[in-house]
Design a protein around this motif. Structure first.
Motif, short mmCIF file in Angstrom:
data_model
loop_
_atom_site.label_atom_id
_atom_site.label_comp_id
_atom_site.label_asym_id
_atom_site.label_seq_id
_atom_site.Cartn_x
_atom_site.Cartn_y
_atom_site.Cartn_z
N GLY A 169 41.35 52.20 52.18
CA GLY A 169 41.15 52.34 50.72
C GLY A 169 39.93 51.33 50.07
N PRO A 170 39.61 51.51 48.95
CA PRO A 170 38.49 50.71 48.26
C PRO A 170 38.83 49.16 48.28
N CYS A 171 37.92 48.38 48.35
CA CYS A 171 38.08 47.03 48.41
C CYS A 171 38.48 46.76 47.00
N GLU A 172 39.29 45.54 47.02
CA GLU A 172 40.14 45.13 45.78
C GLU A 172 38.88 44.22 45.04
N VAL A 173 38.48 43.39 45.71
CA VAL A 173 37.36 42.54 44.79
C VAL A 173 36.08 43.02 45.01
N GLY A 174 35.55 43.51 46.11
CA GLY A 174 34.33 44.21 46.02
C GLY A 174 33.00 43.24 46.25
N LEU A 175 33.17 42.03 46.04
CA LEU A 175 32.38 41.14 46.50
C LEU A 175 32.55 40.29 47.76
N GLU A 176 31.55 39.94 48.54
CA GLU A 176 31.85 39.00 49.71
C GLU A 176 32.43 37.59 49.24
N SER A 177 33.48 37.13 50.18
CA SER A 177 34.10 35.99 49.84
C SER A 177 33.28 34.58 49.47
N THR A 178 33.79 33.85 48.89
CA THR A 178 33.01 32.42 48.45
C THR A 178 33.06 31.63 49.85
N ILE A 179 31.86 30.94 50.07
CA ILE A 179 32.00 30.16 51.18
C ILE A 179 31.76 28.88 50.76
N VAL A 180 32.60 27.80 51.11
CA VAL A 180 32.66 26.41 50.90
C VAL A 180 32.42 25.64 52.09
#
Ligand code: TXA
Ligand code: MG
Length: 310
Positions: free
Chosen positions: A162-173
């Motif tokens: 299904g469609p992605c819930e967040v829609g933006l790539e992950s935060t990278i730390v």
């Protein structure tokens, strides 16, 4: 176990590629311990080799398999934010192939929150290396259909979550150095990370130990994107229209979560309608607004063939 997960397992074990739903964007996954499988990712994406990939793992315990000298901060963030849209950069473990890390002595790790991805990771038992499942230079896919459009026959199977819930790539730390540093903004915010660690966290900087592929210009639609103050938009639109250009306005949702979720789909929709120019005004403020501003400014960034795109 659903049949599609069974199929995905067979493909992964045979060194093939799968489209993997996550809560952020769809990934193009391969067995992270198999350098030949990992090499196929670069071919399929049309991405130059040597870009480091994120290794997706089933749970925090697996950190110890892929990383060494794991600092307490990593366990703290893993407990607080995993499964979820946060990627930790740590010192590379001895068994982590250099093909996955782009030759770096660090490795990026994440436990995704999507139930299908989690089930697959648990059954698989290993790590799944996966960049966003788009062709080099196009926007990240947020539906299974986007993956099929972008990568079609080069992927053996696309798991449809299904469609992605967040829609933006992950935060990278980056936790591989003395002071934690955000390399890429995402839905887990700098402020949340500082609160969890009870210490100062650096923001992305020009001279950061650069996340290759996090340079300006990727996430780019085909139309030219111009970023403006809200008050300037109408006049600019008129101006461009009078020059015969086909102009679209990128809708700014009042709700930032909705805006993030729909941003890449909107860019794709506008591209299908062959607009010359897209006008947008980036949201103000910290948190998710910073992540949306970051993607918009990359998409609007100067277009130069030498610039790296992920
Ligand atoms: O949400 C996400 O992170 C998605 C889903 C599929 O998990 N993945 C994703 O992958 O966005 P990709 O390859 O499109 O972006 C990964 C970013 C790149 O900018 C890469 O440079 C950075 O992670 N990265 C990976 N390993 C790194 C490392 N060892 N040190 C610094 N940056 C790293
Ligand atoms: Mg990408």
């Amino acid at each position: 176990m659903p049949e599609t997960i069974q199929k995905a397992l067979v493909i992964l074990r045979a060194g093939g590629l799968i489209g993997l739903p996550t809560e952020t964007v769809y990934g193009l996954g391969a067995d992270a311990s198999n350098p030949l499988a990992v090499a196929k990712i670069f071919t399929a994406k049309g991405r130059p080799a040597g870009h480091p990939l994120i290794v997706h793992i089933a749970d925090a315990q697996a950190i110890a398999v892929w990383a060494r000298e794991v600092p307490e901060t990593a366990w703290t963030l893993a407990r607080r934010f995993w499964p979820g849209p946060l990627t930790l950069v740590l010192k590379r473990g001895a068994k982590t192939p250099l093909e996955v890390t782009g030759g770096l002595d660090t490795v990026a790790l994440r436990v995704p929150r999507h139930p299908l991805a989690l089930q697959l990771l648990k059954e698989f038992g290993g790590g799944i290396a996966a960049p966003s499942a788009n062709k080099f230079g196009s926007v990240s896919p947020t539906t299974a259909e986007h993956v099929r459009q972008d990568l079609g026959a080069t992927v053996d199977l696309v798991l449809d979550g299904g469609p992605c819930e967040v829609g933006l790539e992950s935060t990278i730390v980056d936790l591989s150095q003395a002071t934690p540093q955000i390399l890429r903004h995402g839905a887990v915010t700098l402020e949340q990370i500082e609160a969890a660690l009870d210490q100062v966290v650096l923001g992305p900087s020009q001279n950061q130990t650069q996340a290759p592929g996090s340079h300006a210009l990727h996430y780019a639609p085909k139309a030219r994107l111009e970023l403006l103050e809200p008050s300037q938009i109408q006049a600019r639109a008129q101006d461009l229209k009078s020059q015969g250009q086909k102009v679209a306005l990128l809708a700014a949702a009042a709700d930032l979560e909705v805006m993030a979720r729909e941003l890449y789909q909107q860019m794709r929709n506008l591209d299908e309608q062959n607009f010359d120019v897209i006008l947008a005004s980036p949201p103000q403020g910290s948190g998710l607004a910073a992540a949306i501003r970051d993607r918009l400014s990359r998409a609007a960034g100067p277009r130069h063939p030498q610039q790296e795109q992920a």
